[in-house]
Design a protein around this motif. Structure first.
Motif, PDB file in Angstrom:
ATOM      1  N   GLU A 178     -12.016  36.512 -12.896  1.00 52.31           N
ATOM      2  CA  GLU A 178     -11.090  35.004 -12.750  1.00 52.31           C
ATOM      3  C   GLU A 178     -12.214  34.678 -11.936  1.00 52.31           C
ATOM      4  N   VAL A 189      -6.451  30.062 -14.467  1.00 51.79           N
ATOM      5  CA  VAL A 189      -5.835  31.019 -15.109  1.00 51.79           C
ATOM      6  C   VAL A 189      -5.035  31.762 -14.177  1.00 51.79           C
ATOM      7  N   SER A 190      -3.813  32.276 -14.686  1.00 55.11           N
ATOM      8  CA  SER A 190      -3.027  33.036 -14.031  1.00 55.11           C
ATOM      9  C   SER A 190      -3.813  34.466 -13.675  1.00 55.11           C
ATOM     10  N   ASP A 193      -2.505  37.166 -16.193  1.00 57.39           N
ATOM     11  CA  ASP A 193      -3.318  37.432 -17.385  1.00 57.39           C
ATOM     12  C   ASP A 193      -4.575  37.910 -17.342  1.00 57.39           C
ATOM     13  N   ILE A 194      -5.531  37.486 -16.301  1.00 62.84           N
ATOM     14  CA  ILE A 194      -6.936  37.934 -16.380  1.00 62.84           C
ATOM     15  C   ILE A 194      -6.111  39.491 -15.933  1.00 62.84           C
ATOM     16  N   LYS A 196      -4.030  41.429 -16.648  1.00 55.88           N
ATOM     17  CA  LYS A 196      -3.981  42.352 -18.424  1.00 55.88           C
ATOM     18  C   LYS A 196      -4.718  42.835 -19.252  1.00 55.88           C
ATOM     19  N   ALA A 197      -6.094  41.221 -18.950  1.00 53.10           N
ATOM     20  CA  ALA A 197      -6.929  41.414 -20.242  1.00 53.10           C
ATOM     21  C   ALA A 197      -8.053  42.146 -19.528  1.00 53.10           C
TER      22      ALA A 197
END
Lengths: 204, 255, 75
Positions: A178, A189-190, A193-194, A196-197
């Motif tokens: 992040e 960036v949400s 998402d992070i 998840k990545a």
């Protein structure tokens, strides 16, 4: 010889007297005595009939006396000594045999006691060994159980800390990602998402 | 007599001298003679040996006791071997006989002592008594079966009378041979001793050369004396053994 | 011949019989010894028999001596 006929008769009488002195002596002594008185030195003494009665008399007395003394007094005395000695010897031998038997019995009893003691000692030793072995086995089992319990516990702790660490790693990575994204991209960036990545990168 | 006065008379030693007279009974002269004296000496010696030999009664025998015990066991074994257990009743008799003959024989070997057993009447009386005892004991123990002594086994019937006759003659000859053997041995031994001793005296009378020559008969006399001791013991033993053998016939005529 | 001389000759002849006794006794003891040397263990038990035999043989010789003595002193 002076008078042949008379000495001839004496010879026959002497030969007869040799076979039966008891009887022949009596009968002929009287007849030959007269002829002998003159030449007593000339006659052969063992065949001189005049001496026969007194010799027979004294032989009877002497031999009878000897027989009486021997059979009544002397022989029982000597025989008793010899018998006593034989009895003593056989008694001593019997006593020795008895003592030998006793000592053999004692020896056998000792041997038996020794064998018993040996057997007992072996049993005691065996028991002690068994007990010690059982103790040792129990101790070892307990120690092993303890150890394995500790191992399990430790593994659990390790697994927990690993899981926690893993979880922490994910969080740190999300935070780091992040931060990196924020400073590089500058946009927002949400967080989902992070996460998840990162998760995708970690599992890869 | 052949012997001259100046020589040693070998027969002189057998003369019976009256020590004191007892008188005449029924035509027979009785006297206490030197023969009787030595009989009683022998009896006294035998009794003294056995009595004093057994007076200490010790477990380990002394010298005298050993002699007494040896004599006792010797005759006892002899009687036991020949006659068996039932013959032990004759043991005192055989012992007395042996001891009497042995001691009179030995006493006779001492110089100037009289030899009782060199008198035919003594040995004859003993032998006749023994044979009479054999006959009496034989008939008492076996009855008429004693006569089977004269009937040997396995003889053909035709020969039997002759064999029996010979057996009877040989039985009757026993006392003769028994008495003459002892008498003859003692008599001959003492005559030979006296003759050799006479040679010594005769040679010594010839002067110095004769003295040297007398050594030979002297040695001979010593040697014969030793032989006579052997003969004295042997004849006493043989007398006792033969008595046992004859008594065995009385106890067991079937052999 | 004189009677005295005849008696002495007779006595001498009678004594020849003692030689037979000598032969007999010698035979007995010789054979006893021969047997004893072959079987020494059995000899002890037979010695008495040898003595009896010797005494019996010797007794016959003694008879001839007695005959000689009778001839010299009694006849």
């Amino acid at each position: 010889m002076a008078n042949t006929t008379e000495t001839h008769g004496e010879a026959a009488a002497a030969a007869e007297g040799a076979a039966q002195p008891a009887d022949a002596g009596h009968a002929t002594t009287a007849t030959t005595e007269a002829g002998h008185g003159a030449e007593a030195h000339g006659a052969f003494p063992p065949f001189d009939l005049t001496t026969f009665p007194s010799q027979l008399l004294w032989l009877t007395i002497a031999f009878g006396l000897l027989y009486m003394l021997m059979s009544r007094v002397a022989l029982p005395r000597v025989g008793k000594i010899i018998d006593d000695r034989n009895n003593r010897i056989s008694g001593d031998l019997a006593e020795a045999n008895r003592l030998k038997g006793e000592s053999e019995a004692a020896s056998a009893a000792y041997e038996q006691a020794l064998a018993e003691a040996r057997r007992n000692a072996a049993a005691i030793g065996q028991k002690a060994r068994d007990e010690a072995k059982a103790d040792a086995d129990a101790e070892r089992a307990r120690a092993e159980a303890e150890v394995s319990a500790k191992v399990v516990q430790s593994e659990k702790a390790i697994a927990a800390s690993k899981a926690k660490a893993m979880a922490d790693v994910g969080g740190i990575a999300v935070d780091a990602a992040e931060g990196i994204v924020k400073s590089l991209v500058g946009g927002a960036v949400s967080k989902a998402d992070i996460e998840k990545a990162v998760k995708a990168a970690l599992t890869r | 007599m052949a012997a001259a006065e100046d020589r040693v008379d070998p027969i002189h030693q057998f003369h019976i001298n009256d020590l004191f007279d007892l008188g005449t009974f029924g035509g027979m002269k009785f006297a206490f003679t030197n023969s009787a004296l030595f009989m009683f000496v022998a009896v006294g010696l035998v009794f003294a040996l056995l009595y004093f030999g057994s007076s200490s009664r010790s477990m380990v025998p002394g010298r005298l006791q050993s002699v007494a015990e040896e004599l006792y066991s010797f005759i006892r074994n002899l009687v036991h071997q020949t006659l068996g257990e039932e013959g032990m009743a004759f043991f005192p008799f055989i012992f007395s006989l042996f001891a009497f003959v042995l001691f009179t024989n030995f006493l006779g070997l001492i110089p100037y002592f009289f030899t009782v057993t060199s008198q035919l009447v003594i040995t004859g009386a003993l032998a006749v008594f023994i044979i009479l005892m054999v006959v009496v004991v034989g008939f008492a123990k076996n009855g008429v079966g004693f006569l089977s002594l004269f009937v040997p086994h396995g003889v053909p019937g035709a020969l039997l009378p002759f064999i029996s006759l010979i057996e009877i003659i040989s039985f009757l000859a026993r006392p003769v041979s028994l008495s003459l053997r002892l008498f003859g041995n003692m008599l001959a031994g003492h005559i030979v001793l006296k003759v050799f001793a006479g040679f010594i005296v005769g040679l010594a009378g010839l002067g110095i050369g004769g003295w040297i020559g007398a050594i030979g008969p002297l040695l001979m006399t010593v040697a014969i004396t030793a032989l006579e001791f052997l003969v004295a013991a042997l004849q006493a033993f043989v007398f006792a053994v033969l008595t046992c053998v004859y008594l065995k016939d009385a106890l067991h005529p079937h052999h | 011949m004189e009677a005295e001389a005849a008696k002495l000759i007779g006595a001498g002849i009678a004594c020849i019989g003692m030689g037979g006794a000598g032969i007999g006794v010698g035979t007995i003891f010789g054979n006893f010894l021969a047997g004893a040397l072959r079987n020494p263990s059995a000899a002890q038990g037979q010695f008495t028999n040898a003595l009896i035999g010797a005494a019996l043989a010797e007794g016959l010789g003694i008879f001839s001596l007695v005959v000689a003595l009778l001839l010299i002193f009694v006849v």
